[in-house]
Design a protein around this motif. Structure first.
Motif, short mmCIF file in Angstrom:
data_model
loop_
_atom_site.label_atom_id
_atom_site.label_comp_id
_atom_site.label_asym_id
_atom_site.label_seq_id
_atom_site.Cartn_x
_atom_site.Cartn_y
_atom_site.Cartn_z
N GLN A 39 44.12 60.59 34.32
CA GLN A 39 45.24 59.85 33.75
C GLN A 39 46.16 59.33 34.86
O GLN A 39 46.68 58.21 34.77
N LYS A 40 46.33 60.13 35.90
CA LYS A 40 47.14 59.71 37.04
C LYS A 40 46.49 58.53 37.74
O LYS A 40 47.16 57.56 38.12
N PHE A 41 45.18 58.60 37.91
CA PHE A 41 44.45 57.49 38.52
C PHE A 41 44.63 56.20 37.71
O PHE A 41 44.92 55.14 38.27
N ILE A 42 44.44 56.30 36.40
CA ILE A 42 44.55 55.12 35.54
C ILE A 42 45.96 54.54 35.59
O ILE A 42 46.16 53.32 35.63
N GLU A 43 46.95 55.42 35.64
CA GLU A 43 48.34 54.97 35.72
C GLU A 43 48.60 54.19 37.00
O GLU A 43 49.21 53.11 36.98
N ILE A 44 48.12 54.72 38.12
CA ILE A 44 48.33 54.03 39.41
C ILE A 44 47.57 52.71 39.43
O ILE A 44 48.09 51.69 39.90
N TYR A 45 46.36 52.72 38.90
CA TYR A 45 45.57 51.49 38.89
C TYR A 45 46.26 50.40 38.07
O TYR A 45 46.30 49.23 38.47
N LYS A 46 46.80 50.78 36.94
CA LYS A 46 47.51 49.81 36.11
C LYS A 46 48.73 49.25 36.83
O LYS A 46 49.03 48.06 36.75
N GLU A 47 49.44 50.12 37.57
CA GLU A 47 50.61 49.67 38.33
C GLU A 47 50.21 48.65 39.39
O GLU A 47 50.92 47.67 39.64
#
Length: 266
Positions: free
Chosen positions: A255-263
């Protein structure tokens, strides 16, 4: 009387055999031919053609002489034939590729991840360089996004090139992309994990950001293939990251990875 006739018969047969072998000698066995070398490299950035790999300037031990009293001479950098005839990439050539071609990407940095206070920007040109290289070589239907690689590194090592997972043996993971010692063996074809485009790195070389990013991206491509077979549909690159990390999508790390990728994509 019979013994004389038998001896003459044997002598006669020997003469016939010798005549035949003289007129039709056995063909000289030829060594197995080397695999043909494609005159074109697998990528424009490569130094050697397909079927060869680069070896840097190195010493060679020779018989001591006036010219070489210490018994050592220097061999210039050159291409060496691969016994397999397949694409093999070693750290010497990885370094040259980065030095000669990745400078262009410094002019176009990737988006910044604020929490890393610009530390993440240091590796943008390497991320973009190797992402383009492997996209060109492996030609995926959906090209790999360098921002996804950046988000992967952010959650694997926090851009700490000396990161270590505190494990030992083949499960030890170090460097920006946390490639394990076991994975290095897979990438070098020790276990026939890959069909082509192999990488050869020593374990300590994963601490070098350039080598780590190159190896991590190559392994991510392999993980996408594995994800395709596991989930029974065309896997996305996010699925590939889940396979790379061995995490399910609802795991906090994913979830942290997906959050950073979206940013990074905003």
């Amino acid at each position: 009387m019979l013994s004389k006739l038998f001896r003459r018969l044997v002598e006669f047969l020997i003469k016939i055999y010798r005549r035949k072998t003289k007129d039709n000698p056995s063909p000289t066995p030829t060594p197995n031919p080397k695999p043909p070398v494609d005159p074109k490299p697998v990528h424009p950035w490569r130094i050697c053609p397909l079927g060869e790999y680069w070896r840097n300037l190195h010493p060679r031990h020779v018989t001591p002489s006036k010219k070489h009293p210490d018994g050592i001479t220097t061999v210039k950098g050159h291409c060496v034939t691969n016994p397999s005839g397949k694409d093999q990439l070693y750290s010497e050539e990885m370094q040259l590729i980065a030095e000669k071609n990745f400078g262009q990407f410094k002019l176009i940095p990737l988006p910044e991840i604020p929490e890393f206070q610009k530390k993440d920007l240091v590796y943008d040109h390497i991320i973009q360089g190797w992402t383009q290289y492997w996209n060109d070589v492996l030609k995926p239907q959906e090209p790999l996004d360098p921002c996804l690689v950046k988000a992967l590194i952010a959650t694997e090592s926090g851009f700490n090139s000396n990161a270590w997972n505190k494990k030992h043996g083949r499960q030890r993971a170090r460097g920006l992309t946390q490639v394990t010692d076991q994975t290095l063996r897979y990438l070098s074809d020790d276990y026939h994990e890959l069909k082509d485009h192999f990488l050869h790195l020593k374990e300590d070389e994963t601490l070098d950001p350039n080598f780590s990013i190159c190896a991590g991206i190559r392994w991510l491509f392999r993980k996408k293939e594995i994800a395709n077979s596991k989930i029974g549909r065309k896997a996305s690159w996010i699925d590939a990251v889940g396979e790379y990390k061995h995490y399910k999508m609802d795991d906090p790390n994913m979830q942290k990875f997906i959050e950073i990728y979206k940013e990074l994509k905003i």
